[in-house]
Design a protein around this motif. Structure first.
Motif, PDB file in Angstrom:
ATOM      1  N   SER A 291       0.842  -1.195   0.000  1.00  0.00           N
ATOM      2  CA  SER A 291       0.000   0.000   0.000  1.00  0.00           C
ATOM      3  C   SER A 291       0.877   1.244   0.000  1.00  0.00           C
ATOM      4  CB  SER A 291      -0.913   0.009   1.235  1.00  0.00           C
ATOM      5  OG  SER A 291      -1.474   1.286   1.437  1.00  0.00           O
ATOM      6  N   LEU A 292       0.689   2.107  -1.011  1.00  0.00           N
ATOM      7  CA  LEU A 292       1.469   3.341  -1.091  1.00  0.00           C
ATOM      8  C   LEU A 292       1.145   4.264   0.082  1.00  0.00           C
ATOM      9  CD1 LEU A 292       3.462   5.107  -2.610  1.00  0.00           C
ATOM     10  CD2 LEU A 292       1.562   5.946  -4.022  1.00  0.00           C
ATOM     11  N   SER A 293      -0.127   4.324   0.465  1.00  0.00           N
ATOM     12  CA  SER A 293      -0.502   5.204   1.576  1.00  0.00           C
ATOM     13  C   SER A 293       0.107   4.724   2.892  1.00  0.00           C
ATOM     14  CB  SER A 293      -2.027   5.283   1.699  1.00  0.00           C
ATOM     15  OG  SER A 293      -2.581   3.996   1.936  1.00  0.00           O
ATOM     16  N   TYR A 294       0.145   3.405   3.083  1.00  0.00           N
ATOM     17  CA  TYR A 294       0.745   2.867   4.309  1.00  0.00           C
ATOM     18  C   TYR A 294       2.256   3.121   4.309  1.00  0.00           C
ATOM     19  CZ  TYR A 294       2.214  -0.474   7.896  1.00  0.00           C
ATOM     20  OH  TYR A 294       2.788  -1.036   9.010  1.00  0.00           O
ATOM     21  N   PHE A 295       2.894   2.955   3.152  1.00  0.00           N
ATOM     22  CA  PHE A 295       4.318   3.249   3.038  1.00  0.00           C
ATOM     23  C   PHE A 295       4.590   4.706   3.395  1.00  0.00           C
ATOM     24  CE2 PHE A 295       7.520   5.138   0.105  1.00  0.00           C
ATOM     25  CZ  PHE A 295       8.651   4.655   0.720  1.00  0.00           C
ATOM     26  N   SER A 296       3.795   5.623   2.840  1.00  0.00           N
ATOM     27  CA  SER A 296       4.010   7.049   3.100  1.00  0.00           C
ATOM     28  C   SER A 296       3.826   7.372   4.573  1.00  0.00           C
ATOM     29  CB  SER A 296       3.047   7.884   2.248  1.00  0.00           C
ATOM     30  OG  SER A 296       3.306   7.692   0.871  1.00  0.00           O
ATOM     31  N   MET A 297       2.826   6.749   5.192  1.00  0.00           N
ATOM     32  CA  MET A 297       2.583   6.991   6.612  1.00  0.00           C
ATOM     33  C   MET A 297       3.758   6.494   7.456  1.00  0.00           C
ATOM     34  SD  MET A 297      -0.376   5.430   9.095  1.00  0.00           S
ATOM     35  CE  MET A 297       0.472   3.837   9.153  1.00  0.00           C
ATOM     36  N   CYS A 298       4.244   5.272   7.166  1.00  0.00           N
ATOM     37  CA  CYS A 298       5.367   4.714   7.920  1.00  0.00           C
ATOM     38  C   CYS A 298       6.626   5.544   7.707  1.00  0.00           C
ATOM     39  CB  CYS A 298       5.628   3.269   7.500  1.00  0.00           C
ATOM     40  SG  CYS A 298       4.332   2.109   7.966  1.00  0.00           S
ATOM     41  N   PHE A 299       6.850   5.976   6.476  1.00  0.00           N
ATOM     42  CA  PHE A 299       8.041   6.750   6.143  1.00  0.00           C
ATOM     43  C   PHE A 299       8.044   8.068   6.899  1.00  0.00           C
ATOM     44  CE2 PHE A 299      10.932   9.335   3.733  1.00  0.00           C
ATOM     45  CZ  PHE A 299      11.881   8.454   3.247  1.00  0.00           C
ATOM     46  N   ARG A 300       6.912   8.753   6.878  1.00  0.00           N
ATOM     47  CA  ARG A 300       6.848  10.054   7.548  1.00  0.00           C
ATOM     48  C   ARG A 300       6.989   9.893   9.058  1.00  0.00           C
ATOM     49  NH1 ARG A 300       2.834  15.004   6.002  1.00  0.00           N
ATOM     50  NH2 ARG A 300       3.778  16.552   7.393  1.00  0.00           N
ATOM     51  N   ARG A 301       6.392   8.858   9.602  1.00  0.00           N
ATOM     52  CA  ARG A 301       6.477   8.635  11.042  1.00  0.00           C
ATOM     53  C   ARG A 301       7.919   8.338  11.465  1.00  0.00           C
ATOM     54  NH1 ARG A 301       2.655   4.056  12.516  1.00  0.00           N
ATOM     55  NH2 ARG A 301       4.357   2.811  11.608  1.00  0.00           N
ATOM     56  N   THR A 302       8.667   7.665  10.605  1.00  0.00           N
ATOM     57  CA  THR A 302      10.038   7.277  10.939  1.00  0.00           C
ATOM     58  C   THR A 302      11.042   8.381  10.683  1.00  0.00           C
ATOM     59  OG1 THR A 302       9.528   4.966  10.428  1.00  0.00           O
ATOM     60  CG2 THR A 302      11.854   5.576  10.484  1.00  0.00           C
ATOM     61  N   PHE A 303      10.910   9.094   9.562  1.00  0.00           N
ATOM     62  CA  PHE A 303      11.915  10.062   9.151  1.00  0.00           C
ATOM     63  C   PHE A 303      11.505  11.517   9.321  1.00  0.00           C
ATOM     64  CE2 PHE A 303      12.862   6.347   6.283  1.00  0.00           C
ATOM     65  CZ  PHE A 303      13.974   5.930   6.996  1.00  0.00           C
ATOM     66  N   GLY A 304      10.235  11.747   9.643  1.00  0.00           N
ATOM     67  CA  GLY A 304       9.800  13.122   9.851  1.00  0.00           C
ATOM     68  C   GLY A 304       9.530  13.897   8.582  1.00  0.00           C
ATOM     69  N   ARG A 305       9.576  13.240   7.439  1.00  0.00           N
ATOM     70  CA  ARG A 305       9.289  13.886   6.150  1.00  0.00           C
ATOM     71  C   ARG A 305       8.526  12.912   5.266  1.00  0.00           C
ATOM     72  NH1 ARG A 305      15.282  15.951   4.313  1.00  0.00           N
ATOM     73  NH2 ARG A 305      15.879  17.006   6.229  1.00  0.00           N
ATOM     74  N   LYS A 306       7.771  13.459   4.342  1.00  0.00           N
ATOM     75  CA  LYS A 306       7.120  12.618   3.340  1.00  0.00           C
ATOM     76  C   LYS A 306       8.172  12.080   2.374  1.00  0.00           C
ATOM     77  CE  LYS A 306       4.409  15.911   1.983  1.00  0.00           C
ATOM     78  NZ  LYS A 306       3.334  16.663   1.269  1.00  0.00           N
ATOM     79  N   PRO A 307       7.920  10.947   1.740  1.00  0.00           N
ATOM     80  CA  PRO A 307       8.886  10.424   0.765  1.00  0.00           C
ATOM     81  C   PRO A 307       9.242  11.439  -0.323  1.00  0.00           C
ATOM     82  CG  PRO A 307       7.240   8.759   1.253  1.00  0.00           C
ATOM     83  CD  PRO A 307       6.787  10.015   1.939  1.00  0.00           C
ATOM     84  N   SER A 308       8.281  12.228  -0.750  1.00  0.00           N
ATOM     85  CA  SER A 308       8.533  13.210  -1.811  1.00  0.00           C
ATOM     86  C   SER A 308       9.495  14.301  -1.366  1.00  0.00           C
ATOM     87  CB  SER A 308       7.219  13.840  -2.265  1.00  0.00           C
ATOM     88  OG  SER A 308       6.568  14.470  -1.178  1.00  0.00           O
ATOM     89  N   GLU A 309       9.659  14.467  -0.053  1.00  0.00           N
ATOM     90  CA  GLU A 309      10.551  15.499   0.475  1.00  0.00           C
ATOM     91  C   GLU A 309      11.941  14.945   0.778  1.00  0.00           C
ATOM     92  OE1 GLU A 309       7.056  18.034   2.836  1.00  0.00           O
ATOM     93  OE2 GLU A 309       8.243  16.530   3.908  1.00  0.00           O
ATOM     94  N   TYR A 310      12.183  13.673   0.420  1.00  0.00           N
ATOM     95  CA  TYR A 310      13.437  13.047   0.816  1.00  0.00           C
ATOM     96  C   TYR A 310      14.282  12.640  -0.389  1.00  0.00           C
ATOM     97  CZ  TYR A 310      15.914  11.746   5.000  1.00  0.00           C
ATOM     98  OH  TYR A 310      16.787  11.742   6.043  1.00  0.00           O
ATOM     99  N   ARG A 311      14.316  13.460  -1.407  1.00  0.00           N
ATOM    100  CA  ARG A 311      15.149  13.148  -2.560  1.00  0.00           C
ATOM    101  C   ARG A 311      16.605  13.535  -2.331  1.00  0.00           C
ATOM    102  NH1 ARG A 311      13.533   9.252  -5.925  1.00  0.00           N
ATOM    103  NH2 ARG A 311      11.423   9.564  -6.654  1.00  0.00           N
ATOM    104  N   LEU A 312      16.897  14.308  -1.294  1.00  0.00           N
ATOM    105  CA  LEU A 312      18.262  14.683  -0.973  1.00  0.00           C
ATOM    106  C   LEU A 312      18.591  14.201   0.429  1.00  0.00           C
ATOM    107  CD1 LEU A 312      18.452  18.349  -2.314  1.00  0.00           C
ATOM    108  CD2 LEU A 312      19.457  16.317  -3.344  1.00  0.00           C
TER     109      LEU A 312
END
Length: 342
Positions: A291-312
């Protein structure tokens, strides 16, 4: 008759790792100190002349790659760290190819493998890089064979994972070019013993200090990130009870098996976002999230940013890099939650 001096050209790009550089260079300095006559000489170069900043804020005075040196280099060591995944320079690539034609041997240190790969110098070679960056490099350059180990010295292009592994590679080169006794005496001076062989594991988490069942479980989890193993199946394949494996994971990592597996998947996702042009949906699938939405939620909870904000990995506006989502950070967060609950 004196020995031939090995001339080393050290090439750096901005945000290189100073520890990695000094680890590689210091054994050579000490070899000169111990030897009756100098054995090594070196110079520092970058794309442009001037001071090049490292990731810890220190900087290095460099000649430009195009400037004439005292003598041609026998060894060209290329250092890259934060941001080197995206560092592209046509003049640097041309200069590196010129050094190859002149007969130089190359050493790619940490993310220096990207600079050599972009110059077309890794065709048919086997290399290593820092374990956290291997998935991204393998995705970008699928035709280059990669190994997760301290260093690779059985290829025409030598490579090193970075950090303290530079000590071991430098000492290995010293033993080959001069003799084992010199390498032993240099290692004694820097209190580095025992010397580690090339195929040593990069990560302590997979070393002998961790229970064998935990090491085996981590290896299976990492090998199957795209299709995560359910814990019961993992236990069957390992021949260990689920209760025992969970107890061992809690004891050795502070996480449950599922929590540890999720951290592995999310860390790989971040590396792919940083170092490739894969879409967020493709990254999510490559890391075992249905699930893309579940991935985005887990990513933001872990790293403090959305996946789209983590290209650098290290945005220009940030004064220092940050690498959250570690097991340590996870444990600290849970301890903080327990403290608040109490």
């Amino acid at each position: 008759m004196g020995r031939r001096v090995t001339r080393v050209c050290i090439v750096v790009v901005p945000r290189f790792n100073m520890l990695t550089l000094t680890s590689f260079l210091e054994p050579m300095r000490i070899a000169n100190y111990l030897s009756p006559e100098p054995l090594y000489a070196w110079e520092f170069r970058s794309v442009e002349a001037g001071r090049v900043p490292s990731s810890n804020g220190m900087s290095l005075d460099c000649l430009a790659i195009g400037e004439r040196g005292a003598e041609p280099a026998n060894l060209v060591a290329v250092f890259g760290s934060w941001g080197a995944e995206h560092f592209e320079s046509a003049p640097l690539s041309r200069w590196l190819r010129e050094q190859k034609r002149a007969g130089a041997t190359f050493v790619a240190v940490e993310l220096g493998v990207y600079l050599l790969a972009r110059a077309g110098l890794l065709e048919g070679q086997t290399v290593t890089t820092h374990w956290s960056c291997l998935p991204g490099f393998a995705e970008m350059f699928p035709d280059v064979a990669v190994r997760e180990q301290l260093f690779v010295a059985d290829s025409k292009v030598l490579s090193c994972a970075g950090g303290s592994a530079g000590l071991d590679l430098s000492l290995e080169l010293m033993a080959r070019e001069h003799d084992e006794q010199l390498a032993l005496e240099v290692a004694a001076q820097i209190l580095h013993h025992p010397r580690r062989p090339a195929n040593s594991a990069q990560r302590h988490a997979l070393s002998m200090s961790v229970h064998a069942d935990v090491r085996a479980a981590i290896a299976l989890l990492e090998a199957n990130i795209e299709e995560p193993r359910p814990v019961p199946r993992l236990c069957r394949e390992l021949g260990v009870s689920q209760r025992k494996l969970e107890r061992l994971f809690k004891s050795h990592t502070g996480c449950t098996v599922v929590q540890f597996a999720n951290l592995l998947r999310l860390q790989k996702a971040r590396v792919l976002l940083i170092s490739t042009s894969m879409s967020i949906r493709d990254v999510s699938a490559a890391c075992g999230f249905n699930s893309l939405s579940y991935f985005s939620m887990c990513f933001r909870r872990t790293f403090g940013r959305k996946p789209s904000e983590y290209r650098l990995a290290w945005p220009e506006q940030d004064p220092a890099p940050s690498w959250p989502g570690t097991v340590y950070a996870f444990k600290q967060g849970h301890q903080g939650q327990k403290g608040k609950a109490g």
